[in-house]
Design a protein around this motif. Structure first.
Motif, PDB file in Angstrom:
ATOM      1  N   VAL A 280      41.822  15.638  21.817  1.00  0.00           N
ATOM      2  CA  VAL A 280      41.641  17.062  22.075  1.00  0.00           C
ATOM      3  C   VAL A 280      41.794  17.895  20.811  1.00  0.00           C
ATOM      4  O   VAL A 280      42.437  17.490  19.835  1.00  0.00           O
ATOM      5  CB  VAL A 280      42.658  17.570  23.124  1.00  0.00           C
ATOM      6  CG1 VAL A 280      42.465  16.861  24.454  1.00  0.00           C
ATOM      7  CG2 VAL A 280      44.094  17.399  22.633  1.00  0.00           C
ATOM      8  N   SER A 281      41.184  19.044  20.874  1.00  0.00           N
ATOM      9  CA  SER A 281      41.381  20.084  19.865  1.00  0.00           C
ATOM     10  C   SER A 281      41.795  21.332  20.628  1.00  0.00           C
ATOM     11  O   SER A 281      41.031  21.820  21.477  1.00  0.00           O
ATOM     12  CB  SER A 281      40.092  20.331  19.083  1.00  0.00           C
ATOM     13  OG  SER A 281      40.260  21.379  18.154  1.00  0.00           O
ATOM     14  N   MET A 288      45.517  25.799  15.317  1.00  0.00           N
ATOM     15  CA  MET A 288      44.740  24.728  15.936  1.00  0.00           C
ATOM     16  C   MET A 288      45.562  23.447  15.905  1.00  0.00           C
ATOM     17  O   MET A 288      46.142  23.089  14.876  1.00  0.00           O
ATOM     18  CB  MET A 288      43.433  24.506  15.177  1.00  0.00           C
ATOM     19  CG  MET A 288      42.563  23.399  15.752  1.00  0.00           C
ATOM     20  SD  MET A 288      41.701  23.902  17.258  1.00  0.00           S
ATOM     21  CE  MET A 288      40.410  24.948  16.536  1.00  0.00           C
ATOM     22  N   VAL A 289      45.615  22.755  17.037  1.00  0.00           N
ATOM     23  CA  VAL A 289      46.329  21.484  17.131  1.00  0.00           C
ATOM     24  C   VAL A 289      45.329  20.413  17.561  1.00  0.00           C
ATOM     25  O   VAL A 289      44.648  20.557  18.578  1.00  0.00           O
ATOM     26  CB  VAL A 289      47.489  21.558  18.139  1.00  0.00           C
ATOM     27  CG1 VAL A 289      48.193  20.206  18.246  1.00  0.00           C
ATOM     28  CG2 VAL A 289      48.482  22.645  17.745  1.00  0.00           C
ATOM     29  N   GLU A 290      45.252  19.328  16.789  1.00  0.00           N
ATOM     30  CA  GLU A 290      44.326  18.247  17.104  1.00  0.00           C
ATOM     31  C   GLU A 290      45.076  16.939  17.254  1.00  0.00           C
ATOM     32  O   GLU A 290      46.071  16.698  16.570  1.00  0.00           O
ATOM     33  CB  GLU A 290      43.273  18.120  16.006  1.00  0.00           C
ATOM     34  CG  GLU A 290      42.374  19.342  15.885  1.00  0.00           C
ATOM     35  CD  GLU A 290      41.332  19.183  14.805  1.00  0.00           C
ATOM     36  OE1 GLU A 290      40.215  19.709  14.989  1.00  0.00           O
ATOM     37  OE2 GLU A 290      41.629  18.543  13.781  1.00  0.00           O
ATOM     38  N   GLY A 291      44.612  16.124  18.172  1.00  0.00           N
ATOM     39  CA  GLY A 291      45.249  14.828  18.396  1.00  0.00           C
ATOM     40  C   GLY A 291      44.903  14.283  19.755  1.00  0.00           C
ATOM     41  O   GLY A 291      43.870  14.639  20.341  1.00  0.00           O
ATOM     42  N   ILE A 303      51.704  17.429  25.864  1.00  0.00           N
ATOM     43  CA  ILE A 303      52.193  16.715  24.687  1.00  0.00           C
ATOM     44  C   ILE A 303      50.987  16.146  23.936  1.00  0.00           C
ATOM     45  O   ILE A 303      50.206  15.378  24.494  1.00  0.00           O
ATOM     46  CB  ILE A 303      53.147  15.566  25.066  1.00  0.00           C
ATOM     47  CG1 ILE A 303      54.295  16.086  25.935  1.00  0.00           C
ATOM     48  CG2 ILE A 303      53.681  14.896  23.809  1.00  0.00           C
ATOM     49  CD1 ILE A 303      55.159  14.972  26.528  1.00  0.00           C
ATOM     50  N   VAL A 304      50.847  16.555  22.691  1.00  0.00           N
ATOM     51  CA  VAL A 304      49.742  16.078  21.863  1.00  0.00           C
ATOM     52  C   VAL A 304      50.311  15.279  20.690  1.00  0.00           C
ATOM     53  O   VAL A 304      51.184  15.758  19.958  1.00  0.00           O
ATOM     54  CB  VAL A 304      48.906  17.256  21.318  1.00  0.00           C
ATOM     55  CG1 VAL A 304      47.818  16.743  20.374  1.00  0.00           C
ATOM     56  CG2 VAL A 304      48.277  18.037  22.478  1.00  0.00           C
ATOM     57  N   ILE A 320      39.584  21.672  23.994  1.00  0.00           N
ATOM     58  CA  ILE A 320      38.248  21.098  23.863  1.00  0.00           C
ATOM     59  C   ILE A 320      38.401  19.607  23.665  1.00  0.00           C
ATOM     60  O   ILE A 320      39.204  19.159  22.836  1.00  0.00           O
ATOM     61  CB  ILE A 320      37.472  21.717  22.673  1.00  0.00           C
ATOM     62  CG1 ILE A 320      37.301  23.223  22.876  1.00  0.00           C
ATOM     63  CG2 ILE A 320      36.120  21.027  22.507  1.00  0.00           C
ATOM     64  CD1 ILE A 320      36.708  23.924  21.674  1.00  0.00           C
ATOM     65  N   TYR A 321      37.645  18.823  24.428  1.00  0.00           N
ATOM     66  CA  TYR A 321      37.661  17.378  24.223  1.00  0.00           C
ATOM     67  C   TYR A 321      36.803  17.051  23.010  1.00  0.00           C
ATOM     68  O   TYR A 321      35.666  17.522  22.888  1.00  0.00           O
ATOM     69  CB  TYR A 321      37.100  16.642  25.432  1.00  0.00           C
ATOM     70  CG  TYR A 321      37.936  16.749  26.686  1.00  0.00           C
ATOM     71  CD1 TYR A 321      39.277  17.139  26.648  1.00  0.00           C
ATOM     72  CD2 TYR A 321      37.391  16.427  27.927  1.00  0.00           C
ATOM     73  CE1 TYR A 321      40.018  17.222  27.799  1.00  0.00           C
ATOM     74  CE2 TYR A 321      38.147  16.498  29.088  1.00  0.00           C
ATOM     75  CZ  TYR A 321      39.463  16.907  29.013  1.00  0.00           C
ATOM     76  OH  TYR A 321      40.212  16.982  30.167  1.00  0.00           O
ATOM     77  N   THR A 322      37.350  16.237  22.110  1.00  0.00           N
ATOM     78  CA  THR A 322      36.578  15.841  20.937  1.00  0.00           C
ATOM     79  C   THR A 322      35.903  14.487  21.148  1.00  0.00           C
ATOM     80  O   THR A 322      34.764  14.290  20.794  1.00  0.00           O
ATOM     81  CB  THR A 322      37.478  15.803  19.684  1.00  0.00           C
ATOM     82  OG1 THR A 322      38.628  14.973  19.948  1.00  0.00           O
ATOM     83  CG2 THR A 322      37.947  17.217  19.338  1.00  0.00           C
ATOM     84  N   ARG A 323      36.637  13.573  21.759  1.00  0.00           N
ATOM     85  CA  ARG A 323      36.046  12.291  22.154  1.00  0.00           C
ATOM     86  C   ARG A 323      36.998  11.621  23.135  1.00  0.00           C
ATOM     87  O   ARG A 323      38.173  11.950  23.193  1.00  0.00           O
ATOM     88  CB  ARG A 323      35.792  11.373  20.949  1.00  0.00           C
ATOM     89  CG  ARG A 323      37.057  10.873  20.272  1.00  0.00           C
ATOM     90  CD  ARG A 323      36.707   9.935  19.108  1.00  0.00           C
ATOM     91  NE  ARG A 323      37.908   9.357  18.519  1.00  0.00           N
ATOM     92  CZ  ARG A 323      38.635   9.936  17.595  1.00  0.00           C
ATOM     93  NH1 ARG A 323      38.288  11.131  17.118  1.00  0.00           N
ATOM     94  NH2 ARG A 323      39.715   9.335  17.110  1.00  0.00           N
TER      95      ARG A 323
END
Length: 325
Positions: A280-281, A288-291, A303-304, A320-323
């Motif tokens: 997710v992003s 911005m938090v990605e993981g 929890i990311v 947002i789903y990234t993959r």
């Protein structure tokens, strides 16, 4: 709708297709046959299919696909949610109307509109609100810290997902406030709070569902990722009974929320989650938090796990789903 029209409608509904004369209706309601005729005419103008015979009386054959309050209240199996329902043909926003009414209304009051001119999603985004959808706001006054108001978004998500699943459709929750069917959005939830320091005056919980709408008419940026109950079922959903079930499901979850540990709600939310396990992003108000979404805390925060191995707990943001991992 006036209470006289509601009374006439209820009498006709529960007559089981037995003709009810104007004289009988007048005697039950204490009004003249002329007034009965005027109310019947008004009901016909509202879309009710009522046939009449001078020899036998009036028969209700069918009701319009409208979310009139008396339609929902007739058979509604709740004790708090929906005790009072305001129905509108059009509003700017059901949440805005609910906030206007909230200071003078009891908990559980529901505002419904057939369409919205200025429907809103989270973070100020527009919510397209064509006719055939379901646009509802509920006024709540829970005795909880203001910082826990976001818990009700989880409660609402579970309720909507369960109501859709009762139709035989697999629905899942995308954190924090979207309901998905086959990876497409069918519902959004907007929770707004009016509070002073840690004292909640009221919470307005808005729910917008693509019920009997043609998502092909949506703006291009929304069309691909959206679906409707009608599309998934292959036929229109009976909106009145769906709303009755939705309000019932919400009341059950709300009672649980107020009477049991919040971890019970969290466990149920996790069982319906579409987000856990996804890359997710997330755009929060500050960064911005990605993981990878790996779980939910006992307090309802996502929890990311970031690429550097550190974990971050997020209460609010746009996901947002990234993959898919």
């Amino acid at each position: 709708m006036s209470y006289r029209k509601e009374d006439i409608l209820n009498i006709l509904k529960y007559s089981d297709q037995r003709p009810v004369s104007g004289e009988e209706l007048g005697e039950q309601l204490g009004i003249s046959r002329t007034m009965v005729w005027k109310y019947i005419k008004s009901l016909k103008d509202d879309g009710y299919n009522i046939t009449s015979s001078t020899k036998t009386g009036y028969i209700l054959n069918s009701s319009p696909d409208m979310l009139y309050s008396e339609e929902i209240l007739s058979g509604l199996k709740t004790s708090i949610i929906g005790n009072k329902i305001y129905h509108f043909d059009e509003l700017g926003s059901t949440n805005e109307e609910a906030k206007r009414l909230a200071p003078d209304e009891d908990e559980g009051t529901v505002i419904i509109s057939e369409t919205q001119k200025s429907g809103r999603g989270r973070m100020g985004r527009d919510w397209t609100s064509p006719r055939g959808g379901i646009y509802i706001s509920v006024i709540l006054t829970p005795t909880i810290p203001a910082s826990h108001a976001y818990h009700l978004t989880l409660v609402a998500g579970i309720s909507v997902a369960n109501a859709i699943r009762n139709l035989g459709i697999d629905a899942y929750i995308k954190w924090p406030n979207d309901i998905l069917i086959n990876n497409r959005k069918v519902c959004g939830i907007l929770t707004e709070i009016n509070a002073e320091i840690e004292k909640i005056n009221y919470i307005v919980l808005g729910i917008g569902i693509n019920a009997n709408v043609d998502t092909g008419m949506f703006p291009s940026e929304l069309k691909e990722g959206s679906t409707s109950l009608k599309s998934e079922l292959g036929k229109p959903v009976e909106r009145v009974s769906f709303v009755q079930n939705l309000l019932y499901e919400f009341e059950q979850e709300y009672i649980k929320f107020k009477s049991k540990p919040f971890t019970d709600i969290v466990d149920e939310w996790i069982s319906l989650s579409d987000s856990i396990g996804k890359e997710v992003s997330i755009m929060t108000p500050s960064k911005m938090v990605e993981g990878k979404a790996i779980g939910v805390t006992k307090n309802g925060a996502l929890i990311v796990k970031k690429d550097d191995g550190k974990k971050e707990e997020i209460i609010a943001g746009r996901c947002i789903y990234t993959r898919t991992s």
